[in-house]
Motif scaffolding. Structure first.
Motif, short mmCIF file in Angstrom:
data_model
loop_
_atom_site.label_atom_id
_atom_site.label_comp_id
_atom_site.label_asym_id
_atom_site.label_seq_id
_atom_site.Cartn_x
_atom_site.Cartn_y
_atom_site.Cartn_z
N GLU A 390 74.66 44.32 -19.64
CA GLU A 390 73.28 44.53 -20.09
C GLU A 390 72.31 43.72 -19.24
OE1 GLU A 390 72.35 46.81 -22.30
OE2 GLU A 390 74.47 47.36 -22.32
N SER A 391 72.63 42.46 -19.02
CA SER A 391 71.78 41.61 -18.18
C SER A 391 72.27 41.70 -16.74
CB SER A 391 71.87 40.16 -18.64
OG SER A 391 71.38 39.31 -17.62
N THR A 392 71.33 41.67 -15.80
CA THR A 392 71.72 41.70 -14.38
C THR A 392 71.73 40.30 -13.77
OG1 THR A 392 69.45 42.10 -13.67
CG2 THR A 392 70.84 44.04 -14.09
N GLY A 393 71.64 39.27 -14.59
CA GLY A 393 71.83 37.91 -14.10
C GLY A 393 70.53 37.16 -13.81
N ASP A 394 70.71 35.92 -13.42
CA ASP A 394 69.61 34.97 -13.24
C ASP A 394 69.02 35.11 -11.83
OD1 ASP A 394 68.05 32.65 -12.78
OD2 ASP A 394 69.27 31.49 -14.19
N THR A 395 67.71 35.31 -11.75
CA THR A 395 67.05 35.55 -10.46
C THR A 395 66.57 34.29 -9.76
OG1 THR A 395 64.87 35.72 -11.48
CG2 THR A 395 66.15 37.76 -11.31
N ALA A 396 66.83 33.12 -10.34
CA ALA A 396 66.13 31.91 -9.88
C ALA A 396 66.30 31.64 -8.38
CB ALA A 396 66.59 30.70 -10.69
N PHE A 397 67.50 31.89 -7.85
CA PHE A 397 67.71 31.62 -6.42
C PHE A 397 67.11 32.70 -5.52
CE2 PHE A 397 71.29 28.84 -7.82
CZ PHE A 397 70.94 27.70 -7.11
N ASN A 398 66.77 33.85 -6.09
CA ASN A 398 66.36 34.99 -5.27
C ASN A 398 64.86 35.07 -5.07
OD1 ASN A 398 68.62 36.45 -7.50
ND2 ASN A 398 69.17 35.87 -5.42
N VAL A 399 64.13 34.55 -6.02
CA VAL A 399 62.69 34.79 -5.99
C VAL A 399 61.97 34.09 -4.83
CG1 VAL A 399 61.95 32.95 -7.56
CG2 VAL A 399 60.74 35.13 -7.55
N PRO A 400 62.45 32.93 -4.35
CA PRO A 400 61.66 32.28 -3.30
C PRO A 400 61.40 33.17 -2.08
CG PRO A 400 63.16 30.68 -4.22
CD PRO A 400 63.52 32.03 -4.83
N ALA A 401 62.44 33.85 -1.56
CA ALA A 401 62.22 34.67 -0.38
C ALA A 401 61.23 35.80 -0.67
CB ALA A 401 63.54 35.24 0.13
N SER A 402 61.28 36.33 -1.90
CA SER A 402 60.33 37.39 -2.25
C SER A 402 58.91 36.86 -2.31
CB SER A 402 60.71 37.99 -3.62
OG SER A 402 61.96 38.63 -3.56
#
Lengths: 448, 448
Positions: A390-402
């Motif tokens: 249901e959840s696709t996981g924690d985005t915390a490490f991904n958002v900086p590059a975005s």
């Protein structure tokens, strides 16, 4: 649901054999389809498949390789397309009931480029609803009880288990890097604007198209072949860098990016990254840390709220398209998106301008750091893919590059709980090729 | 084809009467429809009309004004939409056989905003084929033997003769300013990005949405009401400036922008601009000329090739959408566009980057000049609308604001050959409101 251990399948590795007539794109496709027959019934990476059309296209590519006239390095490469990206001959459903069965009748710019380069479009891969949070049933090929991540769920799952050597995804928060990490694939999130997004439902200001791939080389090759033909977004210089895959080059200085993810990372994941840092130091690379580098500390500080800020920014920019979807039939938009939309409709232009200003400040701080390091290193996810789909996981490490509009790579070189985990490198905007050089060197280092 | 002398029709002027119940939006609409019945059979400004829906919407607005609960200053305002801008309840045909009868089923961001503000969508106005050069039969209400200009042909023609108080258009080269000049209407080409273009077929990097209107005040009001609700393009701060129409303010220094158009301007047009310059000087405004201002001279120099450079840039950015249209049915794209596309397909990413660099250089030179003047003044066209409806006229005076991404206004205050001619003011990006203040002052000056 007992599956074999997933193995990635490289197309680039077979190109010499195609040139020497020891192998053909059609045979390559059949090998992909064998893995597909094993994994797809459980994994559910595709929302639409067109195997007969793919076989025809692979045969045409086979003939071109036989005649020593391939259209490109990816002539005959089977690829998948995240189902936000329009295709003339397949529906584009955006993971939403709003677009059930909908055909736009046109190829997106990236798809037109892929076809012109000879690529074989095998199908459309599952995306979460409008690339947001509501998952659409894809399972992780390493463990079907776990999420493949999202929103490029199907692209990562298909590449992770050899159904495809590459697939396009999109990322506005963390939708390329995280699923690639969970599924054991490479992912390249290019500099924002580097690949033309025309004809794709990802028109937000920090969204980017990018490949998920079996190897690092293929990430570059696919992006390069598309950008050569389709350019970047209007007003962007497009992907800069050479035709050839950038050669490995040892970095001198690497900055450790902790991000908001560090506190949330599993011990095993932190240990895996610590081992990377130790290997870097042993190899003579200076590893900068925020405690001893004022610029890095300032950047980390400005990234602390990157996730909520990115979500708010995306929400504001989504008011129009979500409103248009809701207008067709409110019942076909998830409760989650209807609520997000209601919140966004309360935002003002001034709220949005404050977010843009915060993003510009972070980008400015990154430019200072980027001038001082070859790349930033961090994890691609807080750990292995979580249990549950249901959840696709924690985005915390991904958002900086975005948030930074910067190029980033996820390399499937680590593991946690015996499952794949990506190490992430973040580069300077428009220096995507330099990032690949650093990544190629790091890959060789960690392979030793 | 004998028509009465066209008269613009202001909605803003009637708002006090609506508030005092001496007039109603429905009565206003009926007055528009009277002019429509006189002019439209000859002029052909609309490609689609929905009069019953407009009457219903005007009645609803009438009820809101009666109850002293208007949704906005434009509640009940009849507007037209250039037929590149998508509408849920009307076809969007882009002036092309490719989209004949096509309905996207959604409202563009600007249309959603207009409806939320209570505006009455009367119909879709004629655009040239995909906003390029092939005209689609609209005639100038001042002289049906002449072009209304393009590509916002129908919007300008309809507003010029009182069929509508305002209509949306788009400009990537000169498609708002020039038709407004030829048809005797006001036009506002905002800072690039200031009005959200979501859901409109004008996705190029220097394209902008803007209103053509009966008065200067209405240009501001319409743009402001849209931007308040729809924001700007993703990543743009959107239209900056106050809710109220910016008050007139005397400029101190105005720069004369000759552009490539000066040599092509008719003697009567040059004389008309000379009279404006004389009025400015008499009023105590310092008029800067390139001969005595190094910054202005450098800007003029960098603008010399703005037209061919803009066309090449637009062509490169159009490769994908035109290719997608051609793929549907090559016979439905004009020979003109097919040839443009073939040329563009020979361009390389490096060619495009050189154009972007030239545009950035011109924008840099403009920033230097803009810091030194309140506005730049020039003509909006080389003269009166030319005879013939195949060509939409010379774009030379229009391209600078597009190339610079700067706000520009065309004010219908001059004439040539007894026909309308616009005086153009160009401002600094994101200072659209200051430009309106200068324009309001100039209008008062020239009215004396």
């Amino acid at each position: 649901m007992s599956l074999p251990v997933p193995v990635r399948r490289s197309y680039a590795a077979c190109v010499p054999a195609f040139a020497e007539h020891r192998d053909t794109p059609r045979e390559f496709l059949e090998r992909c389809l064998e893995d597909l027959s094993v994994f797809e019934p459980t994994v559910g990476a595709f929302v639409h498949l067109d195997i007969p059309a793919a076989r025809d296209a692979a045969d045409a590519a086979t003939a071109r390789w036989r005649d020593a006239r391939p259209l490109s390095r990816i002539d005959g490469m089977p690829v998948g397309l995240k189902d936000l990206i329009e295709t003339a001959n397949m529906p584009t459903q955006c993971g939403s009931a709003v677009f059930e069965g909908a055909c736009s009748g046109r190829d997106a710019a990236s798809v037109m480029a892929l076809r012109a380069a000879g690529a074989v479009i095998l199908g459309k891969t599952v995306t979460t609803e409008f690339a947001a949070r509501v998952a659409r049933g894809t399972r992780n090929p390493w463990d079907p009880a776990r999420t493949p991540g999202g929103s490029s769920s199907g692209s990562a799952a298909a590449v992770g288990c050899g159904m495809l050597p590459a697939a396009l995804g999109t990322q506005v928060i963390g939708s390329l890097l995280r699923p690639a990490s969970y599924c054991g694939a490479y992912a390249f999130k290019p500099t924002v604007g580097a690949i033309n997004r025309g004809g794709s439902h990802d028109g937000l200001s920090q969204s980017a198209h990018g490949p998920i791939s079996a190897t690092l080389a293929e990430a570059w090759i696919v992006a390069r072949e598309i950008a050569d033909r389709a350019g970047g977004d209007p007003g962007s210089p497009g992907l800069l860098g050479p035709h050839a895959v950038p050669a490995a080059r040892a970095p001198v200085r690497i900055g450790l990016l902790e991000t908001a993810g560090w506190g949330a990372a599993e011990p095993a994941a932190r240990a895996a990254l610590d081992a990377v840092l130790e290997a870097l130091a042993t190899a003579g690379v200076t590893v900068l840390r925020r405690q001893y580098h004022a610029g890095l500390d300032r950047l980390e500080h400005l990234l602390e709220r990157a996730t909520p800020a990115s979500l708010a920014l995306v929400d504001y920019e989504s008011v129009w398209p979500l409103n248009a979807y809701r207008a067709r039939d409110p019942g076909k938009l998830s409760a989650f998106l209807r609520e997000r939309l209601s919140g966004a409709e309360r935002m003002t232009p001034a709220d949005y301008r404050a977010l843009l200003a915060a993003r510009e400040a972070a980008r400015g701080a990154h430019a200072v750091v980027a001038a001082d390091v070859d790349a930033l290193v961090t994890l691609s996810a807080t750990g292995a893919a979580p249990v549950g789909i249901e959840s696709t996981g924690d985005t915390a490490f991904n958002v900086p590059a975005s948030w930074l509009g910067a190029p980033a790579l996820s390399l499937p070189l680590l593991e946690a709980q015996g499952l794949p985990l990506g190490v992430q490198l973040v580069g300077a905007p428009h220096r995507d090729a330099d990032l690949f050089s650093t990544a190629a060197w790091l890959e060789a280092l960690l392979a030793v």
